[in-house]
Design a protein around this motif. Structure first.
Motif, PDB file in Angstrom:
ATOM      1  N   MET A   4       0.645  -1.314  -0.401  1.00  0.00           N
ATOM      2  CA  MET A   4       0.121   0.063  -0.115  1.00  0.00           C
ATOM      3  C   MET A   4       1.289   1.307  -0.161  1.00  0.00           C
ATOM      4  N   LYS A   5      -0.025   1.933  -0.708  1.00  0.00           N
ATOM      5  CA  LYS A   5       1.277   3.135  -0.851  1.00  0.00           C
ATOM      6  C   LYS A   5       0.343   4.387   0.211  1.00  0.00           C
ATOM      7  N   ASN A   6       0.640   4.363   1.695  1.00  0.00           N
ATOM      8  CA  ASN A   6      -0.099   5.699   2.232  1.00  0.00           C
ATOM      9  C   ASN A   6       0.656   7.032   2.268  1.00  0.00           C
ATOM     10  N   THR A   7      -0.345   7.681   2.956  1.00  0.00           N
ATOM     11  CA  THR A   7       0.025   9.504   2.584  1.00  0.00           C
ATOM     12  C   THR A   7      -0.586  10.065   3.962  1.00  0.00           C
ATOM     13  N   GLY A   8      -0.009  11.241   4.405  1.00  0.00           N
ATOM     14  CA  GLY A   8       0.078  11.557   5.729  1.00  0.00           C
ATOM     15  C   GLY A   8       0.338  13.335   5.364  1.00  0.00           C
ATOM     16  N   ILE A   9      -1.066  13.742   5.700  1.00  0.00           N
ATOM     17  CA  ILE A   9      -0.666  15.137   4.736  1.00  0.00           C
ATOM     18  C   ILE A   9      -0.750  15.894   6.659  1.00  0.00           C
ATOM     19  N   TRP A  10       0.306  16.714   6.617  1.00  0.00           N
ATOM     20  CA  TRP A  10      -0.412  17.584   7.768  1.00  0.00           C
ATOM     21  C   TRP A  10      -0.212  19.315   7.419  1.00  0.00           C
ATOM     22  N   LEU A  11      -1.703  19.926   7.453  1.00  0.00           N
ATOM     23  CA  LEU A  11      -1.240  21.412   6.451  1.00  0.00           C
ATOM     24  C   LEU A  11      -1.576  22.859   7.274  1.00  0.00           C
ATOM     25  N   ASP A  84      -2.543   5.157  -2.002  1.00  0.00           N
ATOM     26  CA  ASP A  84      -3.966   4.152  -1.546  1.00  0.00           C
ATOM     27  C   ASP A  84      -4.476   4.809  -0.450  1.00  0.00           C
ATOM     28  N   ALA A  85      -4.123   5.089   0.344  1.00  0.00           N
ATOM     29  CA  ALA A  85      -5.151   5.928   1.458  1.00  0.00           C
ATOM     30  C   ALA A  85      -3.933   6.945   2.071  1.00  0.00           C
ATOM     31  N   LEU A  86      -5.138   8.359   2.316  1.00  0.00           N
ATOM     32  CA  LEU A  86      -4.755   8.904   2.762  1.00  0.00           C
ATOM     33  C   LEU A  86      -5.301   9.458   4.827  1.00  0.00           C
ATOM     34  N   LEU A 109      -9.721  11.009  -4.875  1.00  0.00           N
ATOM     35  CA  LEU A 109      -8.635  11.380  -3.726  1.00  0.00           C
ATOM     36  C   LEU A 109      -9.712  11.087  -2.171  1.00  0.00           C
ATOM     37  N   SER A 110     -10.456  11.622  -2.594  1.00  0.00           N
ATOM     38  CA  SER A 110     -11.622  11.709  -1.231  1.00  0.00           C
ATOM     39  C   SER A 110     -11.989  10.697  -1.130  1.00  0.00           C
ATOM     40  N   ASN A 111     -12.424  10.094  -1.746  1.00  0.00           N
ATOM     41  CA  ASN A 111     -12.470   8.726  -1.649  1.00  0.00           C
ATOM     42  C   ASN A 111     -11.613   7.830  -0.304  1.00  0.00           C
TER      43      ASN A 111
END
Length: 138
Positions: A4-11, A84-86, A109-111
Motif C-alpha cells: 500500500m502507498k499510504n500518505t499523511g498530510i499535515w497542512l 492508496d490511503a490518506l 482522492l476524496s474516497n
C-alpha cells in the motif's frame, strides 16, 4: 502482495508536509502555499466617534486568498494522486477545507481519506512519526 502507498498530510495556510509511506520507505515533501499574509493596517480615525475612517479593501484580499488556496490545494492533490490511503491533519481549519476541496474536485482522492484529525504545529520528524503511528494502528 501489493504494498500500500499510504500518505499523511499535515497542512496549514503556509505549507503542507506530505509524508508518503511505501514499501517500508518514507518520503517527506513540502509544498508551500505562497498565500499572501494580509494585515489590516488601522484606518486613520479621528477622535470623534463616527468620524471618517480608511476603508480596508479586504473583499479583494479574500477573493485573492481564495484563488491562492485553490492553487495550493491543487498542487497538493497533484503530489498525492497515486496514493492508496490518506490521512489529513493540521491546526485551524485548513485541513477541513482541503478535504472539502478534494470531495468537490478530486473525487478519487476524496474516497481514500481514512481520517481527518486536528493537530498542533509539529516538526517534520513529529509529522513523520505521527503518520507512521496512524497507519500502524489502522
Amino acid at each position: 502482495m501489493k504494498k500500500m502507498k499510504n500518505t499523511g498530510i499535515w497542512l496549514d495556510k503556509d505549507k503542507a508536509l506530505i509524508v508518503t509511506l511505501e514499501n517500508g520507505a518514507e518520503k517527506l515533501q513540502t509544498v508551500t502555499s505562497n498565500i499572501e499574509h494580509y494585515r489590516t493596517h488601522g484606518g486613520s480615525g479621528t477622535r470623534f466617534k463616527g468620524g471618517p475612517q480608511d476603508v480596508v479593501q479586504d473583499s479583494k484580499f479574500l477573493e485573492r486568498e481564495k484563488h491562492q488556496l485553490k492553487q495550493y490545494y491543487k498542487s497538493i492533490a497533484s503530489e498525492i494522486k497515486d496514493t492508496d490511503a490518506l490521512v489529513i491533519f493540521g491546526p485551524a481549519d485548513t485541513y477541513k477545507k482541503f478535504s472539502k476541496e478534494l470531495s468537490k474536485n478530486h473525487k478519487s482522492l476524496s474516497n481514500k481519506i481514512k481520517d481527518l484529525k486536528k493537530a498542533d504545529s509539529m516538526t517534520e520528524n513529529q509529522v513523520k512519526a505521527w503518520v507512521r503511528d496512524f497507519f500502524k494502528s489502522h
